[in-house]
Design a protein around this motif. Structure first.
Motif, PDB file in Angstrom:
ATOM      1  N   SER A   1      38.029 -71.722 -21.281  1.00 43.98           N
ATOM      2  CA  SER A   1      37.766 -70.273 -21.385  1.00 43.98           C
ATOM      3  C   SER A   1      38.231 -69.775 -22.754  1.00 43.98           C
ATOM      4  O   SER A   1      38.554 -70.571 -23.637  1.00 43.98           O
ATOM      5  CB  SER A   1      38.463 -69.494 -20.276  1.00 43.98           C
ATOM      6  OG  SER A   1      38.076 -69.999 -19.030  1.00 43.98           O
TER       7      SER A   1
ATOM      8  N   TYR B   1      41.169 -61.984 -19.160  1.00 43.96           N
ATOM      9  CA  TYR B   1      40.377 -63.033 -19.823  1.00 43.96           C
ATOM     10  C   TYR B   1      39.679 -62.440 -21.040  1.00 43.96           C
ATOM     11  O   TYR B   1      39.134 -61.328 -20.968  1.00 43.96           O
ATOM     12  CB  TYR B   1      39.281 -63.551 -18.888  1.00 43.96           C
ATOM     13  CG  TYR B   1      39.747 -64.440 -17.751  1.00 43.96           C
ATOM     14  CD1 TYR B   1      40.537 -65.557 -17.981  1.00 43.96           C
ATOM     15  CD2 TYR B   1      39.331 -64.175 -16.447  1.00 43.96           C
ATOM     16  CE1 TYR B   1      40.921 -66.380 -16.925  1.00 43.96           C
ATOM     17  CE2 TYR B   1      39.720 -64.999 -15.393  1.00 43.96           C
ATOM     18  CZ  TYR B   1      40.517 -66.092 -15.642  1.00 43.96           C
ATOM     19  OH  TYR B   1      40.889 -66.904 -14.591  1.00 43.96           O
ATOM     20  N   SER B   2      39.658 -63.197 -22.116  1.00 43.66           N
ATOM     21  CA  SER B   2      38.896 -62.739 -23.293  1.00 43.66           C
ATOM     22  C   SER B   2      37.509 -63.378 -23.215  1.00 43.66           C
ATOM     23  O   SER B   2      37.315 -64.343 -22.466  1.00 43.66           O
ATOM     24  CB  SER B   2      39.615 -63.168 -24.569  1.00 43.66           C
ATOM     25  OG  SER B   2      39.624 -64.571 -24.649  1.00 43.66           O
TER      26      SER B   2
ATOM     27  N   SER C   1      44.126 -67.620 -25.792  1.00 42.15           N
ATOM     28  CA  SER C   1      45.107 -66.589 -25.403  1.00 42.15           C
ATOM     29  C   SER C   1      44.786 -65.241 -26.047  1.00 42.15           C
ATOM     30  O   SER C   1      44.642 -65.135 -27.270  1.00 42.15           O
ATOM     31  CB  SER C   1      46.509 -67.040 -25.843  1.00 42.15           C
ATOM     32  OG  SER C   1      47.333 -65.910 -26.037  1.00 42.15           O
ATOM     33  N   SER C   2      44.692 -64.203 -25.198  1.00 40.63           N
ATOM     34  CA  SER C   2      44.304 -62.873 -25.700  1.00 40.63           C
ATOM     35  C   SER C   2      45.353 -62.324 -26.675  1.00 40.63           C
ATOM     36  O   SER C   2      45.008 -61.722 -27.689  1.00 40.63           O
ATOM     37  CB  SER C   2      44.126 -61.917 -24.517  1.00 40.63           C
ATOM     38  OG  SER C   2      45.285 -61.960 -23.704  1.00 40.63           O
TER      39      SER C   2
END
Ligand code: PMP
Ligand code: GLU
Length: 398
Positions: A269, A64-65, A272-273
């Motif tokens: 959230s 997760y970023s 996309s990293s």
């Protein structure tokens, strides 16, 4: 029993995406459709950006970023805003989302209360009015036409402001018209807005680099008296040919950025990293690719304006930015050919799709009936062939 919410039932489907889907379906049936409906660069993402994404995968950017985006990306965006636009934003004022569309949705959700009014000059991009509705707001449209190069005047803006005005959405260069506000024109609008300090300017600058004016695109946030009221929407989709990577951002007053981060923390959230690392490479790497693509779009702009002006029934201005032509087509209304009776631009777009095999978008999708939109983000050969087909089909309408 009704299973679908009123919220979604009241929403129109995105016509740009719907038309593009329809053209893909016809293509799948073996019909050679030229798709001038959806607006997306036809170029591949530049190699150094793709390489950064591959590196990010290999370096295990698979977690997760942070919700508002990696600090390194937000710093790169803050530096871009300073370098290219002369704007001062702290990384904390920037929230990265899944495309500019998502960033815009976030801003409206975070700032608009039910009943608040949002001013939208029209023609306007398909999603503005629908996202305002989704946020519970009321759209206040300022219609413009080809005669004013699709730009609003300060007097029109002043007349549309009420005590319920929450924001205005300004898009320059514009989708769908390609119009660009000059510094003086923006300054005059800023004079009106500065007198209403409770009102936000949502400045959609996604086409800032696709600019044929020969001068810099001015960001309204560069005027100090309205800077604190401005939220910038931008992203990598158009400038770097990265529509599918889904990275966009808003740069906003700190309080708004904080509210959006809270909202995004519950809804999606961090983006996309891998795509974020690619976007970082886009902002920090060589900018030559941006200029190369801009030049190609300018050549195509010249081509489509010339081809459109050879068709007597189309009335088109010369777009100064973005990659759309927005001709007025009402001279064909009331005419018929091949069993098609053309009542409006929707009928015309359908006739062109089914009989000329060229996909365009009905201007009504942009709150501008009487026009159609053609995206010229495709090859010169496709454009020449598309206009040959359009000219032939339109000539049959009697
Ligand atoms: N604003 C405008 C005016 C656009 O044309 C687009 C392209 N669809 C967007 C925002 C959204 O861009 P994206 O979500 O691909 O970043
Ligand atoms: N901006 C593009 C268009 O207007 C992409 C489609 C969309 O996101 O609606 O065609």
């Amino acid at each position: 029993m009704q299973t679908i919410s009123d919220r979604v039932l009241s929403l129109a489907a995105s016509q740009t995406l719907a038309m593009s889907q329809k053209s893909a379906e016809l293509k799948a049936q073996g019909i050679d459709v030229i798709n001038l409906s959806v607006g997306e660069p036809d170029f591949n993402t530049p190699a150094h950006i793709k390489e950064a994404a591959v590196r990010a995968i290999e370096d295990n950017f698979s977690f997760y970023s942070p919700v508002p985006g990696f600090m390194s990306l937000r710093k790169a965006i803050a530096e871009k805003l300073s370098r290219e636009n002369g704007l001062t934003f702290a990384p904390e004022q920037i929230v990265v989302g899944n495309g500019a569309k998502h960033a815009l949705c976030n801003v409206l959700m975070a700032t608009v209360n039910p009943g608040d009014e949002v001013i939208i000059p029209t023609p306007a991009w398909v999603s503005y009015c629908e996202l305002v509705k989704l946020a519970g707001g009321t759209n206040v449209l300022i219609p413009t036409g080809i005669d004013s190069d699709f730009k609003i005047t300060p007097a029109q803006l002043e007349a549309s402001i009420t005590p319920r005005t929450r924001a205005i959405i300004l898009c320059t260069p514009s989708n769908p018209t390609g119009s660009v506000y000059t510094r003086d024109e923006l300054r005059a609008l800023a004079d009106v807005i500065a007198a209403h300090p409770g009102m936000l300017i949502i400045a959609d600058e996604i086409y800032e680099h696709i600019n044929y004016t020969g001068s810099e695109i001015v960001s309204i946030a560069s005027f100090p008296d309205v800077a604190g009221q401005t939220v910038i929407i931008n992203g990598v989709s158009k400038a770097y040919a990265m529509t599918g990577w889904r990275i966009g951002y808003c740069a906003a007053p700190a309080e708004v950025a904080k509210a959006i981060t809270k909202l995004q923390g519950q809804m999606t959230s961090g983006a996309s990293s891998i795509a974020q690392k690619a976007a970082e490479a886009a902002y920090t790497g060589s900018q030559e690719c941006v200029e190369e693509m801009r030049k190609a779009f300018e050549r195509r702009r010249d081509l489509v304006v010339r081809l459109a002006r050879e068709i007597p029934g189309l009335v088109a201005n010369e777009p100064q930015g973005a990659f759309y032509l927005f001709p007025e087509v009402s001279s064909y209304f009331g005419k018929s050919a091949r069993g098609y009776n053309i009542k409006d631009a929707s009928d015309l777009a359908m006739y062109l799709l089914m009989e000329a095999h060229v996909a365009t978008v009905d201007g009504a999708a942009f709150a501008a009936p009487g026009y159609i939109r053609l995206s010229y983000a495709t090859s010169d050969e496709n454009l020449v062939e598309a206009f040959r087909r359009i000219a032939a089909a339109l000539a049959e309408l009697k």
